[in-house]
Design a protein around this motif. Structure first.
Motif, PDB file in Angstrom:
ATOM      1  N   GLU A 183     -67.179  29.872  32.180  1.00 37.86           N
ATOM      2  CA  GLU A 183     -66.904  28.474  32.483  1.00 37.86           C
ATOM      3  C   GLU A 183     -65.501  28.348  33.080  1.00 37.86           C
ATOM      4  OE1 GLU A 183     -67.671  25.548  29.570  1.00 37.86           O
ATOM      5  OE2 GLU A 183     -69.634  26.372  29.001  1.00 37.86           O
ATOM      6  N   PRO A 184     -65.375  27.790  34.293  1.00 43.49           N
ATOM      7  CA  PRO A 184     -64.057  27.675  34.943  1.00 43.49           C
ATOM      8  C   PRO A 184     -63.047  26.888  34.118  1.00 43.49           C
ATOM      9  CG  PRO A 184     -65.831  27.244  36.503  1.00 43.49           C
ATOM     10  CD  PRO A 184     -66.462  27.316  35.156  1.00 43.49           C
ATOM     11  N   TYR A 185     -63.514  25.894  33.367  1.00 43.22           N
ATOM     12  CA  TYR A 185     -62.597  25.082  32.575  1.00 43.22           C
ATOM     13  C   TYR A 185     -61.840  25.946  31.571  1.00 43.22           C
ATOM     14  CZ  TYR A 185     -61.002  21.708  29.089  1.00 43.22           C
ATOM     15  OH  TYR A 185     -60.235  20.982  28.205  1.00 43.22           O
ATOM     16  N   TYR A 186     -62.543  26.785  30.847  1.00 45.91           N
ATOM     17  CA  TYR A 186     -61.896  27.620  29.828  1.00 45.91           C
ATOM     18  C   TYR A 186     -61.109  28.766  30.453  1.00 45.91           C
ATOM     19  CZ  TYR A 186     -64.699  24.985  26.529  1.00 45.91           C
ATOM     20  OH  TYR A 186     -65.251  23.966  25.788  1.00 45.91           O
ATOM     21  N   VAL A 241     -69.021  34.215  23.659  1.00 45.98           N
ATOM     22  CA  VAL A 241     -67.957  34.846  24.454  1.00 45.98           C
ATOM     23  C   VAL A 241     -68.278  34.746  25.941  1.00 45.98           C
ATOM     24  CG1 VAL A 241     -66.731  37.004  24.905  1.00 45.98           C
ATOM     25  CG2 VAL A 241     -67.371  36.400  22.560  1.00 45.98           C
ATOM     26  N   ILE A 242     -69.540  34.982  26.309  1.00 48.74           N
ATOM     27  CA  ILE A 242     -69.954  34.886  27.708  1.00 48.74           C
ATOM     28  C   ILE A 242     -69.782  33.461  28.215  1.00 48.74           C
ATOM     29  CG2 ILE A 242     -71.937  35.052  29.266  1.00 48.74           C
ATOM     30  CD1 ILE A 242     -72.941  37.377  27.568  1.00 48.74           C
TER      31      ILE A 242
END
Length: 274
Positions: free
Chosen positions: A52-55, A46-47
């Motif tokens: 992550e900027p993509y997600y 989850v972290i």
């Protein structure tokens, strides 16, 4: 007490089927996203998603598109449902058939139809080019507009039918009284019909938003790899990279987001008497 026991006895087979066919598999998948291979609790997956900027970009695109789709369905669905409620029974029947008939066709087939209409050389780009709005070889494929158009066509019936059921229960004499008291047609709709139809609009909006947030076939085909959404990301993670724990963590986040929408709605409807 006897009536409650009878109710539970009647509902027991359905509840058991729901438990075995839905709750147990879904619970197992969601638990996979917060456990290690040894079965210990871990928030690492989850972290990873939340850092992550993509997600995060995929999540924002999913929310944005779902909100736009819901707004379009509500803005177009309310007038259409009002017209359906006020026409004669025979014409209303044909309009209901017109609305529900696309639901009998596969979503994949309808999506491929939109790919033909919106793609290069399709009907929509040709009309826009003939009007001088775009240049030659223009295409709407792999754009957010294509996703919104395709999803609105798929989810529009859910919004219309949710609003229609509420308006049909409304006494038409309320509108007549408003007109007698000096309201114009638009004023009577805004002050009388719209407040009565609000529960249907809320229910339809909730249904459309949750469905649009969880769809992956239509956004994947119309948006392509350039515009992934959360449901498509879950599918890709589970099938291509075979990272099931991370796919489960994404599913857990999507499931939690839907629940955050459901609980306020349940409390509001409970206060309003259901």
């Amino acid at each position: 007490m006897a009536s409650h026991r009878e109710d539970w006895a009647i509902a027991a087979p359905g509840l058991l089927l729901l438990l075995l066919a839905f709750l147990v598999p879904v619970g197992s998948i969601l638990a996979l996203g917060v456990r290690t291979e040894g079965g210990e609790f871990t928030p690492a997956y989850v972290i990873r998603f939340l850092t992550e900027p993509y997600y995060l970009g995929i999540s924002w695109r999913t929310i944005k598109l779902s909100v736009v789709i819901t707004l379009v369905c509500a803005l177009v669905g309310f007038p259409f449902a009002y017209i359906m409620a006020r026409v004669g029974p025979r014409l209303r029947l044909w309009l209901v058939i017109l609305i529900t008939l696309p639901l009998m066709t596969s979503v994949v087939v309808r999506t491929f139809g939109w790919m033909v209409l919106l793609g290069r050389g399709g009907l929509v780009p040709d009309i826009m080019r003939s009007l001088g709005l775009v240049r030659r070889n223009y295409t709407l494929m792999h754009t957010e507009v294509a996703i919104v158009v395709g999803m609105v066509q798929i989810l529009f019936p859910f919004m219309v039918l949710s609003i229609l059921g509420v308006i049909l229960r409304m006494d038409p004499r309320l509108e007549e009284a408003a007109r007698v008291m000096g309201c114009t047609f638009l004023q009577s709709v805004r002050r009388v019909v719209l407040p009565v139809a609000t529960p249907g609009i809320v229910a339809g909006s909730l249904l459309v938003f949750t469905l649009s947030a969880s769809y992956f076939i239509t956004p994947s085909l119309l948006g392509g790899a350039r515009l992934p959404v959360l449901a498509g990301s879950i599918y890709e993670t589970a099938t291509r990279t075979q990272d099931w724990p991370f796919a489960a963590a994404q599913s857990l986040i999507l499931f939690t987001a839907v629940l955050l929408l459901l609980f306020p709605y349940i409390r509001l409807t409970r206060k309003a008497g259901g």
